[in-house]
Scaffold this motif. Structure first.
Motif, PDB file in Angstrom:
ATOM      1  N   UNK A   1      27.350 -60.497 -51.662  1.00 11.76           N
ATOM      2  CA  UNK A   1      28.583 -59.716 -51.572  1.00 11.76           C
ATOM      3  C   UNK A   1      28.894 -58.992 -52.873  1.00 11.76           C
ATOM      4  N   UNK A   2      29.676 -57.931 -52.751  1.00 14.51           N
ATOM      5  CA  UNK A   2      30.136 -57.164 -53.903  1.00 14.51           C
ATOM      6  C   UNK A   2      31.079 -58.051 -54.724  1.00 14.51           C
ATOM      7  N   UNK A   3      30.730 -58.337 -55.989  1.00 14.38           N
ATOM      8  CA  UNK A   3      31.529 -59.304 -56.762  1.00 14.38           C
ATOM      9  C   UNK A   3      32.947 -58.823 -57.057  1.00 14.38           C
ATOM     10  N   UNK A   4      33.216 -57.528 -56.848  1.00 15.85           N
ATOM     11  CA  UNK A   4      34.593 -57.091 -57.070  1.00 15.85           C
ATOM     12  C   UNK A   4      35.390 -57.151 -55.770  1.00 15.85           C
ATOM     13  N   UNK A   5      34.711 -57.515 -54.692  1.00 20.38           N
ATOM     14  CA  UNK A   5      35.381 -57.522 -53.394  1.00 20.38           C
ATOM     15  C   UNK A   5      34.790 -58.647 -52.552  1.00 20.38           C
ATOM     16  N   UNK A   6      35.095 -59.895 -52.958  1.00 21.74           N
ATOM     17  CA  UNK A   6      34.475 -61.046 -52.305  1.00 21.74           C
ATOM     18  C   UNK A   6      35.169 -61.328 -50.971  1.00 21.74           C
ATOM     19  N   UNK A   7      34.395 -61.802 -49.988  1.00 14.95           N
ATOM     20  CA  UNK A   7      35.019 -62.128 -48.687  1.00 14.95           C
ATOM     21  C   UNK A   7      35.988 -63.307 -48.815  1.00 14.95           C
ATOM     22  N   UNK A   8      36.935 -63.378 -47.894  1.00  7.88           N
ATOM     23  CA  UNK A   8      37.936 -64.450 -47.941  1.00  7.88           C
ATOM     24  C   UNK A   8      37.314 -65.822 -47.684  1.00  7.88           C
ATOM     25  N   UNK A   9      36.504 -65.889 -46.684  1.00  6.09           N
ATOM     26  CA  UNK A   9      35.971 -67.192 -46.291  1.00  6.09           C
ATOM     27  C   UNK A   9      34.757 -67.562 -47.121  1.00  6.09           C
ATOM     28  N   UNK A  10      33.796 -68.225 -46.485  1.00  2.00           N
ATOM     29  CA  UNK A  10      32.555 -68.595 -47.165  1.00  2.00           C
ATOM     30  C   UNK A  10      31.838 -67.322 -47.578  1.00  2.00           C
ATOM     31  N   UNK A  11      31.395 -67.285 -48.832  1.00  2.00           N
ATOM     32  CA  UNK A  11      30.789 -66.049 -49.330  1.00  2.00           C
ATOM     33  C   UNK A  11      29.418 -65.777 -48.749  1.00  2.00           C
ATOM     34  N   UNK A  12      28.831 -66.808 -48.198  1.00  2.00           N
ATOM     35  CA  UNK A  12      27.493 -66.615 -47.634  1.00  2.00           C
ATOM     36  C   UNK A  12      27.577 -66.251 -46.146  1.00  2.00           C
ATOM     37  N   UNK A  13      28.776 -66.385 -45.575  1.00  2.00           N
ATOM     38  CA  UNK A  13      28.936 -66.184 -44.138  1.00  2.00           C
ATOM     39  C   UNK A  13      28.306 -64.891 -43.607  1.00  2.00           C
ATOM     40  N   UNK A  14      28.495 -63.743 -44.305  1.00  2.00           N
ATOM     41  CA  UNK A  14      27.921 -62.504 -43.757  1.00  2.00           C
ATOM     42  C   UNK A  14      26.401 -62.544 -43.601  1.00  2.00           C
ATOM     43  N   UNK A  15      25.737 -63.446 -44.329  1.00  2.00           N
ATOM     44  CA  UNK A  15      24.270 -63.497 -44.246  1.00  2.00           C
ATOM     45  C   UNK A  15      23.795 -64.758 -43.525  1.00  2.00           C
ATOM     46  N   UNK A  16      24.735 -65.586 -43.055  1.00  2.00           N
ATOM     47  CA  UNK A  16      24.370 -66.913 -42.567  1.00  2.00           C
ATOM     48  C   UNK A  16      24.171 -66.881 -41.064  1.00  2.00           C
ATOM     49  N   UNK A  17      23.050 -67.455 -40.611  1.00  2.00           N
ATOM     50  CA  UNK A  17      22.796 -67.360 -39.161  1.00  2.00           C
ATOM     51  C   UNK A  17      23.597 -68.388 -38.383  1.00  2.00           C
ATOM     52  N   UNK A  18      24.175 -69.380 -39.099  1.00  2.00           N
ATOM     53  CA  UNK A  18      24.981 -70.389 -38.387  1.00  2.00           C
ATOM     54  C   UNK A  18      26.480 -70.061 -38.444  1.00  2.00           C
ATOM     55  N   UNK A  19      26.833 -68.959 -39.102  1.00  2.00           N
ATOM     56  CA  UNK A  19      28.245 -68.701 -39.389  1.00  2.00           C
ATOM     57  C   UNK A  19      29.087 -68.622 -38.117  1.00  2.00           C
ATOM     58  N   UNK A  20      30.241 -69.278 -38.130  1.00  2.00           N
ATOM     59  CA  UNK A  20      31.219 -69.208 -37.034  1.00  2.00           C
ATOM     60  C   UNK A  20      32.469 -68.494 -37.567  1.00  2.00           C
ATOM     61  N   UNK A  21      33.437 -68.286 -36.658  1.00  2.00           N
ATOM     62  CA  UNK A  21      34.681 -67.624 -37.078  1.00  2.00           C
ATOM     63  C   UNK A  21      35.340 -68.365 -38.229  1.00  2.00           C
ATOM     64  N   UNK A  22      35.325 -69.690 -38.145  1.00  2.00           N
ATOM     65  CA  UNK A  22      35.940 -70.528 -39.170  1.00  2.00           C
ATOM     66  C   UNK A  22      35.396 -70.182 -40.566  1.00  2.00           C
ATOM     67  N   UNK A  23      34.095 -69.937 -40.635  1.00  2.00           N
ATOM     68  CA  UNK A  23      33.443 -69.665 -41.920  1.00  2.00           C
ATOM     69  C   UNK A  23      33.984 -68.390 -42.540  1.00  2.00           C
ATOM     70  N   UNK A  24      34.339 -67.427 -41.672  1.00  2.00           N
ATOM     71  CA  UNK A  24      34.794 -66.140 -42.202  1.00  2.00           C
ATOM     72  C   UNK A  24      36.267 -66.185 -42.597  1.00  2.00           C
ATOM     73  N   UNK A  25      36.971 -67.194 -42.050  1.00  2.00           N
ATOM     74  CA  UNK A  25      38.407 -67.242 -42.308  1.00  2.00           C
ATOM     75  C   UNK A  25      38.774 -67.994 -43.579  1.00  2.00           C
ATOM     76  N   UNK A  26      38.156 -69.124 -43.824  1.00  2.00           N
ATOM     77  CA  UNK A  26      38.574 -69.940 -44.974  1.00  2.00           C
ATOM     78  C   UNK A  26      37.366 -70.459 -45.723  1.00  2.00           C
TER      79      UNK A  26
END
Lengths: 325, 304, 302
Positions: free
Chosen positions: A278-303
């Motif tokens: 991820x762009x270090x000046x604009x990190x995602x809210x949830x798990x930072x690896x979520x956008x690249x993670x094949x197991x990622x669920x909604x929960x991962x993107x939220x917190x």
């Protein structure tokens, strides 16, 4: 190894103000380091591993970079509360550092002896013959042949491997308690690399110095380190002993990282990790690896996930840690 | 080391030869001193007579040989207008130019180098801003005008310093400050950029990691390496001193070589101009040689 | 870390330079390039229309009106806004005409010296080898040459004139163009579109002009901006020394020289032409620096 740790880093945050916004280079890093232990910090470039080590030395490049939060304890004393001159006594004395590129980490204008001697003179207040003896000792510790004549050489007269040994000699000359090695072998030939790592390991066992080894090469970690911390986008996402990490990787990033490392036997498939960090000046809210993670669920993107204990001393930041395969 | 010096020395000699040939050819084949000496309506016989007396009727090569031969013996010919040996005119002006040049150079180094070093060390700070303003103004202000403004303020308006001439130390202040300001900008820019490059290097990080104090990191570890391009630039700085001296000496009526040259342009005294230019060139080449030798000393990589 | 890498293809894909683009960027980047640009546009306007907008004749002497002070002072008159010189010539008019001289000298010099330098740079960079070494050797020799001294020699041998000033200035600037253009050419040459053009048998002059030259334009624009400033400084210095534009032409340098002897009687005589030189050169330098930073990051260390 169960004594009080030599170095404790707690919730360290380093930020950079740039034209493109605030960059959270290190964003809440916590780890311990014990005497005689070596900790490998692995991660892609830009994951914040080098910046963590510079922060420990309090050498985050001004004026843009700043340590904004956290504590760094060396033998129980908070380094972030030290004055600049107290800090200078610690740098090169109790904590020493080896940089990536031996070709450029020695000053071309001074002799080897001068550069090793400078640290010794600063921290042990030696002069004249004693200083010379100590310098030659340091050079023989890192197995530089004919140290008595080598002290008069200039860096450009030595090979890359030899220069990196000199850098090692400078770092070790004042018998530090913590040695930080930032990719010490990246720019060396493979054979020279192996020699150098063997040398580091020998010295560590002999002197019981604690080492932080920063690298992106899991092979080096496996050979040299007792424990491993995996960094991703400014955070340690998984930490544990080398066996724990290699046997039971529990964070999806660690799993992906291990799969992308070629091995001689066993796994034949070589995965690459999809996507970009991820762009270090604009990190995602949830798990930072979520956008690249094949197991990622909604929960991962939220917190951001909690720190989950896998086994004794083995932790991972993942909602599903331990459940993945 | 000695072979390196010898090679440089030979190079310098060749350059000097090239310059004398160049200047000689321009002056002797294109310019005709006879036109300067004689009035336009002079008779053919008069022209021939003057040509003969100056040796201008001989082939150019012979003329050059004679000129060089005379120069070896310290004879630069006669001034056409002042009827004096050029050598006397020149040697009487040398001390003034030397004094002005050295004082200005001292001012330049004393201000430009610390300013450049600290501007790089504290990039973005007020020191850096001052240095940038200095740099851009220094590049844009015409020296001759700066000199006149300083005279206007310090001599005419406030009566603090004399407007020109040479004698007491007060008369040295304005010319050397003017020449200094002219020279500072370039050297400072270069020092700053060389330092910025060096300060980003690993060996500077390494020095800091050893616990070396910041001032020592700056001056010992960083500046020692930044000094290499700075030194190379010093040779160019000398071109600046010489051209600057021509202008500054004219503005402040400073009786040096520069003023002599400008006076000679006006009277079109070719021999004097030629003599001074050859002298300047020789001085410049000599200075370059010194810089090359110093360079070998500062940079251990070429010591052998 | 935060420094984004400049992709190699970026050079090639850079949008063509256009006048509309300049104004859009000025609006986008605000006032910093705006002020110098305004100064320069004014200068060009003044230079081009000097005969139409000047209140007087540049060389018309009027000894009755000598050393008149600027209009806003107690002794000034509205007839001569910036006062007059020793011969009663109107300063404002002469400054307008002086702009003309500076512009003519610098444009002609850029046209000659810049063209030669660009051609040498393209040739050296494209062909490489011994030709490159030879040309760059010559460039080095010229770069080290003390230009003012050369000008003095030439001005003594010939009568000082426009031609001599332009000749000297061209001799001084062509090596700087050659060196930068060569560097750019070396960077452009390995690109696929150049290789493709060569494979398809495009004649070499056409490759140079059609494929390489357009990519050198941004560098050239920055360099021209800087060099015009340098040429104006050189011309005025030479004129001040009496080795440049011959009087009575109102070169700014000559005007400063005229004021040199009149400091007690008229501070304005050398002040205003000097300010004109400084403002112009300063604007050119600032604009050049700004263009370098925003149009061509590669030049940043030049």
């Amino acid at each position: 190894m169960d004594s009080k740790p030599v170095l404790q880093v707690k919730d360290l945050k380093v930020q950079f103000a740039t034209r493109h916004g605030l960059i959270k280079a290190v964003d809440g890093v916590t780890f311990d380091l014990h005497r005689g232990e070596s900790l490998g910090i692995v991660g892609e470039s830009g994951s914040g591993k080098s910046m963590t080590s510079l922060a420990v030395m309090r050498l985050v490049p001004p004026p843009n970079g700043r340590i904004v939060a956290g504590e760094i304890f060396l033998n129980g004393e908070n380094l972030l509360k030290k004055s600049n001159s107290e800090m200078r006594d610690i740098r090169g004395g109790k904590i020493a550092m080896i940089f990536q590129d031996p070709m450029s980490s020695l000053n071309p204008a001074f002799t080897i002896g001068n550069q090793v001697g400078e640290a010794v003179a600063l921290h042990q207040h030696l002069r004249g013959n004693e200083l010379r003896k100590k310098v030659i000792n340091a050079l023989s510790l890192v197995k530089i042949p004919a140290p008595e004549t080598r002290v008069k050489s200039f860096p450009h007269q030595m090979s890359g491997g030899m220069r990196q040994r000199v850098v090692g000699a400078i770092a070790l000359s004042c018998e530090p308690e913590v040695l930080i090695a930032d990719e010490p072998t990246t720019s060396l030939d493979v054979t020279v690399q192996a020699q150098y790592l063997r040398l580091l390991k020998e010295i560590q066992e002999e002197k019981q110095v604690a080492i932080i080894l920063i690298t992106h090469d899991l092979g080096i970690v496996a050979r040299l380190c007792h424990r491993v911390a995996v960094m991703y986008a400014g955070r340690i996402v998984e930490i544990g002993s080398t066996e724990q990490i290699f046997d039971k990787p529990s964070h999806p990033y660690t799993i992906a990282l291990l799969r992308s490392t070629p091995k001689l036997e066993g796994v034949s498939r070589l995965d690459s990790i999809e996507g970009e960090p991820p762009d270090p000046s604009n990190l995602p809210d949830g798990c930072r690896f979520a956008p690249r993670c094949k197991w990622a669920k909604d929960k991962c993107r939220e917190a951001y996930p909690p720190r989950v204990q896998i086994s004794d001393g083995h932790w991972a930041d993942c909602w599903f840690a331990g459940d993945l395969k | 080391m000695s072979r390196y010096i010898l090679a440089r020395f030979l190079q310098a000699l060749i350059s000097l030869l090239a310059v004398t040939i160049g200047v000689f050819l321009i002056v002797r084949t294109i310019g005709d001193p006879v036109n300067v000496i004689l009035p336009i309506d002079a008779s053919r016989e008069q022209v021939e007579q003057v040509r003969q007396s100056l040796g201008l009727d001989k082939p150019v090569l012979t003329q050059y040989k004679d000129y060089m031969f005379d120069m070896m013996q310290g004879d630069l010919g006669l001034s056409y207008t002042k009827r004096q040996p050029v050598m006397d005119l020149v040697s009487e002006r040398v001390p003034a130019t030397l004094q002005l040049g050295l004082v200005s150079l001292a001012i330049t180094f004393f201000i430009a180098i610390p300013l450049g070093v600290y501007a790089a060390a504290r990039k973005g700070s007020w020191v850096d801003w001052v240095s940038r303003i200095f740099a851009v103004l220094g590049q844009s202000i015409p020296v001759f005008w700066l000199g006149i403004i300083l005279i206007q303020l310090f001599a005419v308006q406030w009566g603090l310093l004399p407007a020109g001439g040479r004698g007491e130390w007060k008369q040295l202040v304005l010319p050397s400050v003017t020449l200094g300001i002219f020279l500072i900008s370039g050297l400072m820019r270069l020092t700053r950029s060389a330092m910025l490059e060096v300060l980003g290097s690993d060996y500077v990080k390494m020095a800091r990691a050893k616990g070396v104090a910041e001032q020592i990191v700056l001056w010992k570890h960083a500046f020692r390496n930044a000094a290499i391009p700075v030194l190379t630039f010093s040779a160019l700085l000398l071109v600046g001193v010489l051209s600057g001296a021509v202008i500054v000496e004219t503005v402040f009526a400073w009786p040096g070589l520069g003023r002599l040259v400008v006076e000679s342009i006006r009277s079109r005294d070719l021999n004097v101009v030629q003599g001074v230019i050859v002298l300047f060139a020789g001085f410049y080449i000599l200075a370059n040689l010194c810089v090359d030798i110093l360079y070998a000393y500062v940079n251990p990589r070429i010591r052998f | 870390m935060a420094i984004a890498e400049q992709p190699a293809a970026g050079r090639v894909a850079r949008p063509r330079f256009s006048a509309g683009g300049v104004f859009r960027t000025v609006r986008h980047y605000g006032i910093i390039p705006g002020i110098p640009l305004f100064v320069l546009v004014t200068l060009i306007f003044v230079g081009a229309f000097a005969p139409l907008i000047s209140p007087h004749e540049p060389n018309k002497q009027s000894l009755l009106d000598s050393n008149v002070a600027p209009a806003w002072t107690a002794e000034g008159t509205s007839n001569n806004l910036l006062g007059t010189d020793r011969f009663g010539r109107d300063q404002l008019t002469r400054i307008f005409y002086g702009a003309r001289i500076s512009l003519i000298v610098s444009f002609v010099t850029i046209a000659i010296g810049g063209a030669i330098g660009t051609l040498v740079g393209l040739t050296a960079g494209y062909f490489g080898g011994w030709l490159d070494s030879l040309l760059m050797r010559i460039v080095d020799v010229f770069l080290a040459f003390p230009g003012l001294l050369l000008a003095i020699v030439l001005a003594t041998v010939f009568e000082p004139s426009f031609t001599i000033v332009i000749l000297v200035a061209s001799l001084l600037i062509w090596p700087r163009f050659a060196r930068l253009v060569r560097g750019d050419t070396l960077g452009i040459k390995p690109n696929d579109f150049v290789t493709y053009a060569r494979i398809t048998g495009t004649p070499t002059p056409r490759i140079l002009m059609k494929h390489i030259f357009p990519n050198v334009i941004p560098t050239l624009l920055v360099l021209c901006t800087w060099e015009v400033g340098a040429i104006i400084l050189l011309e005025s210095s030479l004129s001040f020394l009496g080795a440049g534009i011959p009087p009575p032409n109102p070169s700014w340098g000559t005007m400063v020289l005229d004021g040199r002897g009149q400091l007690e009687e008229g501070w304005w005589i050398s002040l205003f032409p000097g300010l004109a030189i400084m403002t112009t050169v300063l604007s050119l330098n600032l604009l050049g620096d700004w263009m370098r930073d925003y149009l061509d990051p590669k030049l940043r260390h030049a």
